[in-house]
Design a protein around this motif. Structure first.
Motif, PDB file in Angstrom:
ATOM      1  N   THR A 151       0.831  -1.211   0.000  1.00  0.00           N
ATOM      2  CA  THR A 151       0.000   0.000   0.000  1.00  0.00           C
ATOM      3  C   THR A 151       0.865   1.260   0.000  1.00  0.00           C
ATOM      4  OG1 THR A 151      -1.728  -1.201   1.190  1.00  0.00           O
ATOM      5  CG2 THR A 151      -1.872   1.200   1.189  1.00  0.00           C
ATOM      6  N   VAL A 152       1.970   1.238   0.723  1.00  0.00           N
ATOM      7  CA  VAL A 152       2.897   2.373   0.700  1.00  0.00           C
ATOM      8  C   VAL A 152       3.386   2.636  -0.718  1.00  0.00           C
ATOM      9  CG1 VAL A 152       5.246   3.072   1.330  1.00  0.00           C
ATOM     10  CG2 VAL A 152       3.675   2.246   3.090  1.00  0.00           C
ATOM     11  N   ASP A 281      -2.700  -7.957  12.521  1.00  0.00           N
ATOM     12  CA  ASP A 281      -2.839  -6.999  11.422  1.00  0.00           C
ATOM     13  C   ASP A 281      -3.799  -5.889  11.844  1.00  0.00           C
ATOM     14  OD1 ASP A 281      -3.146  -5.688   9.011  1.00  0.00           O
ATOM     15  OD2 ASP A 281      -4.379  -7.259   8.105  1.00  0.00           O
ATOM     16  N   SER A 282      -3.259  -4.720  12.169  1.00  0.00           N
ATOM     17  CA  SER A 282      -4.064  -3.635  12.729  1.00  0.00           C
ATOM     18  C   SER A 282      -3.298  -2.323  12.616  1.00  0.00           C
ATOM     19  CB  SER A 282      -4.357  -3.904  14.215  1.00  0.00           C
ATOM     20  OG  SER A 282      -3.136  -3.950  14.944  1.00  0.00           O
ATOM     21  N   ALA A 283      -3.979  -1.219  12.912  1.00  0.00           N
ATOM     22  CA  ALA A 283      -3.312   0.087  12.889  1.00  0.00           C
ATOM     23  C   ALA A 283      -2.141   0.154  13.871  1.00  0.00           C
ATOM     24  CB  ALA A 283      -4.324   1.197  13.176  1.00  0.00           C
ATOM     25  N   PRO A 284      -2.266  -0.351  15.121  1.00  0.00           N
ATOM     26  CA  PRO A 284      -1.110  -0.307  16.025  1.00  0.00           C
ATOM     27  C   PRO A 284       0.112  -1.034  15.476  1.00  0.00           C
ATOM     28  CG  PRO A 284      -3.102  -0.684  17.285  1.00  0.00           C
ATOM     29  CD  PRO A 284      -3.488  -0.780  15.834  1.00  0.00           C
ATOM     30  N   THR A 302      -5.407 -11.955   5.150  1.00  0.00           N
ATOM     31  CA  THR A 302      -5.468 -10.628   4.539  1.00  0.00           C
ATOM     32  C   THR A 302      -4.331 -10.531   3.527  1.00  0.00           C
ATOM     33  OG1 THR A 302      -4.303  -9.836   6.509  1.00  0.00           O
ATOM     34  CG2 THR A 302      -6.639  -9.338   6.360  1.00  0.00           C
ATOM     35  N   LYS A 303      -4.357  -9.533   2.692  1.00  0.00           N
ATOM     36  CA  LYS A 303      -3.381  -9.426   1.604  1.00  0.00           C
ATOM     37  C   LYS A 303      -2.019  -9.011   2.159  1.00  0.00           C
ATOM     38  CE  LYS A 303      -6.947  -8.486  -1.823  1.00  0.00           C
ATOM     39  NZ  LYS A 303      -7.536  -7.533  -2.789  1.00  0.00           N
ATOM     40  N   LEU A 304      -1.214 -10.019   2.403  1.00  0.00           N
ATOM     41  CA  LEU A 304       0.068  -9.823   3.074  1.00  0.00           C
ATOM     42  C   LEU A 304       0.972  -8.868   2.310  1.00  0.00           C
ATOM     43  CD1 LEU A 304       1.838 -10.696   5.446  1.00  0.00           C
ATOM     44  CD2 LEU A 304       2.583 -12.656   4.087  1.00  0.00           C
ATOM     45  N   GLN A 305       1.018  -9.013   0.999  1.00  0.00           N
ATOM     46  CA  GLN A 305       1.886  -8.163   0.190  1.00  0.00           C
ATOM     47  C   GLN A 305       1.540  -6.685   0.355  1.00  0.00           C
ATOM     48  OE1 GLN A 305       4.626  -8.620  -1.475  1.00  0.00           O
ATOM     49  NE2 GLN A 305       4.699  -6.516  -2.230  1.00  0.00           N
ATOM     50  N   TRP A 318       2.956 -15.804   9.383  1.00  0.00           N
ATOM     51  CA  TRP A 318       1.742 -15.946   8.566  1.00  0.00           C
ATOM     52  C   TRP A 318       1.091 -17.294   8.817  1.00  0.00           C
ATOM     53  CZ3 TRP A 318       1.349 -18.169   3.162  1.00  0.00           C
ATOM     54  CH2 TRP A 318       0.087 -17.899   2.590  1.00  0.00           C
ATOM     55  N   ALA A 319      -0.200 -17.271   9.142  1.00  0.00           N
ATOM     56  CA  ALA A 319      -0.939 -18.504   9.418  1.00  0.00           C
ATOM     57  C   ALA A 319      -0.945 -19.446   8.220  1.00  0.00           C
ATOM     58  CB  ALA A 319      -2.367 -18.168   9.842  1.00  0.00           C
ATOM     59  N   GLY A 320      -0.818 -18.887   7.021  1.00  0.00           N
ATOM     60  CA  GLY A 320      -0.819 -19.693   5.809  1.00  0.00           C
ATOM     61  C   GLY A 320       0.368 -20.630   5.699  1.00  0.00           C
TER      62      GLY A 320
END
Length: 358
Positions: A151-152, A281-284, A302-305, A318-320
């Motif tokens: 996202t960055v 996976d959260s804002a903090p 969630t989309k790890l990349q 990662w749980a995957g």
């Protein structure tokens, strides 16, 4: 066809638009930081949702925040229209030279178009490929590679038409001295004077959470190593109940809860002072990465990349890697299933110790 931006274009006033969640707002800071470096004397403003303003209100590069309150719609059609018109008038009164729209909503596009800024940058979303979207933006940036980018990196693509180097993207989370003071007072009340670990096991979405029993086992193991743990969470009843349950499962006394007691900037000050942050996976989690606090992030479907912590001082579990996961786009966010259950306590404990023993 958009005309090229002049090579000597030097905007004096810039507006950045992003209308999303708290973590999304933090991930706009590399764009803000790059704009400040490129245009050191320009005013930089941001348009965002009211509830997300704590993520940016202490940023030293930002002059002012334009606010959209989601509660406007509860006031009725005419009142909502009045608020929207006042917002557009406030934006136009600033006479922006440059507007960068990082959002994909029609609302953000219309505000961009009505700003009357000579340079208006947006993304060329396929779902928005029509005349109105093109009228709103006179510079459109391709989204063809977005699925492969963090996202960055997606956000940074928006400033490529300006000739800005996007390779050194740095997130940042800012807070004020008063925020630091508040956290120090709360820690002192809990008789915590030495090093500590911040653990945020909660999320607004339960499918992003680890098992309470495993969180408690991790706490007990780290406490047995001599570490003090501070639990945090949003002031949400469901999250607070989860924290209480985790505490009830712990056998150690070396854990305290500040859940629901901190604003986001105060939480940032707490994380900044911690030896290690462990969370989902959260804002903090994004705050920890931005503060360069060692960050151990637990991820599920969630989309790890796109959403992994940004930076070099973090690790993702990662749980995957331990069990099959559903496709991220197929998840019902209201589901109560905890897909992180597959992650073994031993893996998280080993990763945490690797940071703590450095």
């Amino acid at each position: 066809m958009a005309s090229p931006i002049p090579a000597r274009f030097a905007p004096q006033s810039i507006l950045l638009i992003k209308l999303r969640h708290h973590g999304d707002m933090l991930l706009t800071t590399p764009v803000i930081n790059a704009l400040r470096l490129q245009y050191p004397h320009a005013y930089i403003d941001v348009l965002l949702y009211k509830e997300t303003r704590p993520m940016l209100e202490a940023h030293p590069a930002i002059r002012q925040l334009h606010i959209i309150d989601r509660n406007w719609k509860k006031e009725g059609g005419w009142q909502k229209l009045r608020h929207e018109m006042a917002l557009i008038a406030a934006v136009r009164a600033c006479h922006y030279d440059l507007v960068i729209n990082l959002a994909d909503q029609w609302r953000s596009a219309l505000i961009t178009g009505l700003s009357a800024a000579p340079v208006r940058i947006g993304f060329a979303y396929r779902k928005r490929d029509n005349m109105l979207w093109r009228w709103s933006h006179n510079q459109l940036v391709s989204t063809d590679r977005h699925q492969q980018l963090h996202t960055v990196e997606q956000n940074m693509q928006a400033i490529t038409p300006l000739g800005i180097n996007v390779s050194n993207a740095i997130t940042s989370m800012h807070f004020r001295p008063a925020d630091r003071q508040k956290t120090e007072e709360l820690l002192a009340r809990q008789q915590i004077t030495g090093p500590f670990i911040v653990l945020q096991p909660t999320s607004r979405w339960e499918f992003k959470c680890w098992d309470d029993e495993k969180v408690a086992q991790l706490i007990d193991a780290l406490a047995a190593d001599g570490h003090t743990l501070v639990l945090t969470a949003a002031p949400d009843k469901k999250e607070l109940k989860m924290i209480e349950h985790i505490q009830s499962l712990c056998t150690t006394t070396r854990v305290v809860s500040l859940a629901g007691q901190l604003s986001l900037p105060e939480l940032a000050a707490l994380i900044d002072a911690a030896r290690l942050f462990i969370g989902v996976d959260s804002a903090p989690m994004h705050m920890a990465a931005a503060l360069d606090t060692p960050c151990l992030a637990l991820f599920g479907p969630t989309k790890l990349q796109q959403w992994r912590p940004w930076g070099n001082n973090n690790r993702v579990i990662w749980a995957g890697d331990y069990a099959p996961l559903p496709a991220p786009d197929s998840i019902d966010t209201r589901i109560e299933q905890r897909y992180l259950s597959a992650i073994p306590v031993s893996e998280v404990l080993t990763a945490a110790r690797s940071y703590l023993h450095e």
